[in-house]
Design a protein around this motif. Structure first.
Motif, PDB file in Angstrom:
ATOM      1  N   UNK A 192       5.982   8.315   1.257  1.00 50.97           N
ATOM      2  CA  UNK A 192       5.768   7.345   0.480  1.00 50.97           C
ATOM      3  C   UNK A 192       4.886   7.441  -0.501  1.00 50.97           C
ATOM      4  N   UNK A 193       4.414   6.196  -1.340  1.00 50.88           N
ATOM      5  CA  UNK A 193       3.455   6.478  -2.441  1.00 50.88           C
ATOM      6  C   UNK A 193       2.914   5.021  -2.576  1.00 50.88           C
ATOM      7  N   UNK A 194       1.814   4.898  -2.946  1.00 54.16           N
ATOM      8  CA  UNK A 194       1.029   3.433  -3.285  1.00 54.16           C
ATOM      9  C   UNK A 194       0.938   3.338  -4.819  1.00 54.16           C
ATOM     10  N   UNK A 195       0.999   2.256  -5.245  1.00 54.63           N
ATOM     11  CA  UNK A 195       0.671   1.723  -6.859  1.00 54.63           C
ATOM     12  C   UNK A 195       0.125   0.537  -6.942  1.00 54.63           C
ATOM     13  N   UNK A 196      -0.498   0.278  -7.681  1.00 55.90           N
ATOM     14  CA  UNK A 196      -1.472  -0.958  -7.832  1.00 55.90           C
ATOM     15  C   UNK A 196      -0.344  -2.118  -8.665  1.00 55.90           C
ATOM     16  N   UNK A 197      -0.422  -3.239  -8.162  1.00 61.00           N
ATOM     17  CA  UNK A 197       0.464  -4.218  -9.077  1.00 61.00           C
ATOM     18  C   UNK A 197       0.001  -5.714  -8.607  1.00 61.00           C
ATOM     19  N   UNK A 249       0.110  -5.165  -0.157  1.00 67.43           N
ATOM     20  CA  UNK A 249      -1.070  -5.978   0.386  1.00 67.43           C
ATOM     21  C   UNK A 249      -1.801  -6.665  -0.804  1.00 67.43           C
ATOM     22  N   UNK A 250      -2.535  -7.752  -0.090  1.00 67.71           N
ATOM     23  CA  UNK A 250      -3.331  -8.726  -1.246  1.00 67.71           C
ATOM     24  C   UNK A 250      -4.655  -7.820  -1.533  1.00 67.71           C
ATOM     25  N   UNK A 251      -5.417  -8.879  -2.086  1.00 63.27           N
ATOM     26  CA  UNK A 251      -6.789  -8.096  -2.614  1.00 63.27           C
ATOM     27  C   UNK A 251      -7.592  -7.824  -1.568  1.00 63.27           C
ATOM     28  N   UNK A 284      -1.189 -13.202  -5.445  1.00 63.65           N
ATOM     29  CA  UNK A 284      -2.355 -12.447  -4.957  1.00 63.65           C
ATOM     30  C   UNK A 284      -1.985 -11.101  -4.431  1.00 63.65           C
ATOM     31  N   UNK A 285      -1.139 -10.695  -4.894  1.00 63.52           N
ATOM     32  CA  UNK A 285      -0.352  -9.237  -4.361  1.00 63.52           C
ATOM     33  C   UNK A 285      -1.358  -8.141  -5.144  1.00 63.52           C
ATOM     34  N   UNK A 286      -2.033  -7.174  -4.826  1.00 64.01           N
ATOM     35  CA  UNK A 286      -2.891  -5.917  -5.185  1.00 64.01           C
ATOM     36  C   UNK A 286      -2.207  -4.526  -5.144  1.00 64.01           C
ATOM     37  N   UNK A 287      -1.429  -4.466  -4.016  1.00 65.03           N
ATOM     38  CA  UNK A 287      -1.058  -3.067  -3.994  1.00 65.03           C
ATOM     39  C   UNK A 287       0.314  -2.855  -3.418  1.00 65.03           C
ATOM     40  N   UNK A 288       1.130  -1.912  -3.767  1.00 62.31           N
ATOM     41  CA  UNK A 288       2.361  -1.817  -3.129  1.00 62.31           C
ATOM     42  C   UNK A 288       2.629  -0.388  -2.445  1.00 62.31           C
ATOM     43  N   UNK A 310       5.782   2.446 -12.122  1.00 65.68           N
ATOM     44  CA  UNK A 310       4.957   2.297 -11.166  1.00 65.68           C
ATOM     45  C   UNK A 310       5.187   3.292 -10.119  1.00 65.68           C
ATOM     46  N   UNK A 311       6.471   3.677  -9.768  1.00 67.27           N
ATOM     47  CA  UNK A 311       7.061   4.603  -8.600  1.00 67.27           C
ATOM     48  C   UNK A 311       7.063   5.890  -9.529  1.00 67.27           C
ATOM     49  N   UNK A 312       5.818   6.707  -9.395  1.00 71.81           N
ATOM     50  CA  UNK A 312       6.191   8.048 -10.200  1.00 71.81           C
ATOM     51  C   UNK A 312       7.071   9.129  -9.257  1.00 71.81           C
TER      52      UNK A 312
END
Length: 485
Positions: free
Chosen positions: A80-85, A115-117, A149-153, A20-22
């Motif tokens: 930083x970077x984002x990934x969906x989870x 972040x949540x949905x 309910x988590x959507x993005x990290x 998930x962390x590229x």
């Protein structure tokens, strides 16, 4: 077969979500997909002021690592970077990484935002003991409890201050959930703090507190101490969306009250020409009376030093002034403001509260209590001179109080860019463990009583051009002052 299933379950419970962390170890030899975020300007700096490099000499292991280096004019920077989870229930992780610092007078750290949905930040967590000074490679890690309910990290490495920091080998590892339980102490602390926010916040009507309390309880689901509830309290404040209310933990409160005179920000002044004087008023966060006195004396001494019978006017620069404690700023430039009611706040009922007034060059609160008196309060040779006030998008909070103190003043004109928009008044609420809740409870007003609550717009909008050496905003202010008879 049963043993094989158990073994698989154990492996799953300790899975590292490296996928998930590229480029988590920077072995690609470049920064992508990590991205930098930092202030576009700070004070009068025209760039972020940091250099980001990927090279073998910055590696903890493998072939490559990354370095963030302050080039001398930066405040902070992060990659930083984002990934969906997504989560349907509580899940526990450990976020870890390696950091090495060189002459870091601020700190280097790693962090996570979740972040949540609905896009709300339900968790914002940083390693509690940031690294500073000059150090060898050090592994830092902390537990992360994800709520349902988590959507993005978003994960990242960050640095503040001068020096440099090397970063490498970030991992995000799922571990056994374990027992989740909130103590009575933590529950009561969180509930009573939310009660205060729901009762007094200026934008309380915009929040669904039933839903917010539910999510806050989830964030603090495993809280044992009052400090374990801080992320939940910060979430509630974020939901106000006033961008001004904030929460100071006890260590931050102690730092603001410490008598650190040596590193305290200082005002600066110079004569642009024989008829125009420029004075810069920086952000000031200290709550220590000794440090406040020093700032006031420095500002008034500069005004005393540069005042002359031949002056056409003054330039007051509050660009980059992100706020803090407005009272030393106001008392410091009192000679330019005059003896007036310079600022008030207006509550939701429309009542003027928390007014500050100048009389004989001294600042008084609305109950008649005087603020810190300068040793020798200065009076200008010519009273009420023309003043040009400079602002930008970083002028915020107490910096905007200074701007409003000049609003509706005669012979005053504003130049630059719109301010940040934190023109609500924060009330200080001291909590039982020494933390302080700074809660926006009213809107700022100018000396005429007009309330704001948003950005303050200049009379002349000027975007500073980073490709030029000139300061176009100062140039415009000088041109206006020179045109006056």
């Amino acid at each position: 077969m049963k043993n094989a299933i158990c073994l698989f379950a154990m492996l799953l419970s300790a899975m590292t979500f490296g996928q998930t962390i590229k480029n988590s170890d920077f072995e690609s030899g470049n920064i992508e997909p990590w991205t930098e975020s930092s202030p576009a300007t700070y004070g009068q700096a025209k760039t972020s002021g940091f250099e980001i490099s990927v090279a073998p000499e910055f590696a903890h292991s493998g072939k490559f690592g990354v370095r963030l280096k302050n080039l001398g004019n930066g405040k902070w920077s992060q990659i930083s970077q984002d990934f969906e989870y997504t989560t349907k229930d509580f899940e526990r992780f450990v976020l870890s990484g390696y950091i090495k610092t060189t002459n870091a007078d601020g700190y280097a750290t790693l962090y996570i935002n979740v972040r949540d949905k609905q896009g709300r930040v339900v968790l914002s967590q940083t390693f509690p003991e940031p690294i500073s000074g000059t150090t060898e490679w050090r592994k830092i890690e902390f537990d992360v409890l994800l709520i349902p309910g988590v959507a993005k990290i978003n994960v990242g490495f960050a640095m503040m201050g001068t020096g440099s920091a090397n970063f490498d080998d970030m991992t995000f590892t799922k571990v056994k959930l374990g027992k989740i339980e909130t103590t009575k102490l933590a529950k009561e602390y969180l509930s009573s703090t939310i009660d205060i926010i729901e009762k007094d916040a200026f934008y309380r009507d915009s929040v669904n507190f039933k839903e917010v309390r539910k999510i806050a309880s989830q964030i603090a689901a495993n809280a044992k101490t009052t400090s374990d509830t801080y992320p939940a309290i910060k979430f509630v404040l974020e939901e106000l969306k006033d961008h001004h209310s904030h929460f100071n933990v006890p260590s931050e409160v102690a730092a603001m009250q410490a008598p650190t005179i040596e590193n305290a920000p200082k005002p600066y002044a110079e004569a642009i020409n024989p008829q125009i004087v420029y004075i810069y008023i920086p952000a000031f966060t200290s709550l220590n009376e000794t440090v406040e006195k020093q700032f006031i004396e420095q500002a008034q001494q500069l005004i005393r030093q540069f005042d002359s019978p031949n002056l056409k006017g003054w330039i007051v620069d509050v660009r980059g002034n992100t706020g803090g404690n407005c009272f030393p700023m106001l008392q410091g430039i009192a000679p330019l403001l005059g003896d007036v009611n310079v600022s008030c706040n207006k509550d939701k009922a429309g009542n003027l509260v928390n007014c500050t007034t100048f009389k004989d060059g001294l600042l008084y609160f609305d109950d008649g209590t005087p603020y810190i008196k300068p040793q020798n309060p200065y009076k200008l040779i010519k009273s009420n001179p023309p003043v040009a006030v400079l602002t930008d998008g970083l002028t915020a909070s107490s910096g905007e109080v200074v701007v409003l103190a000049f609003k509706t003043r005669n012979a005053t004109r504003f130049f630059g860019e719109p301010t940040n928009g934190l023109t609500t008044g924060n009330s200080e609420v001291k909590l039982s463990d020494g933390a302080v809740l700074m809660l926006a409870t009213n809107a700022m007003t100018d000396r005429s009583g007009k309330s704001y609550g948003g950005k303050l717009f200049p009379d002349e909008t000027i975007a500073d051009n980073p490709s030029t050496q000139n300061d176009e905003t100062v140039d415009a202010a000088v041109k206006w002052l020179e045109s006056l008879k």
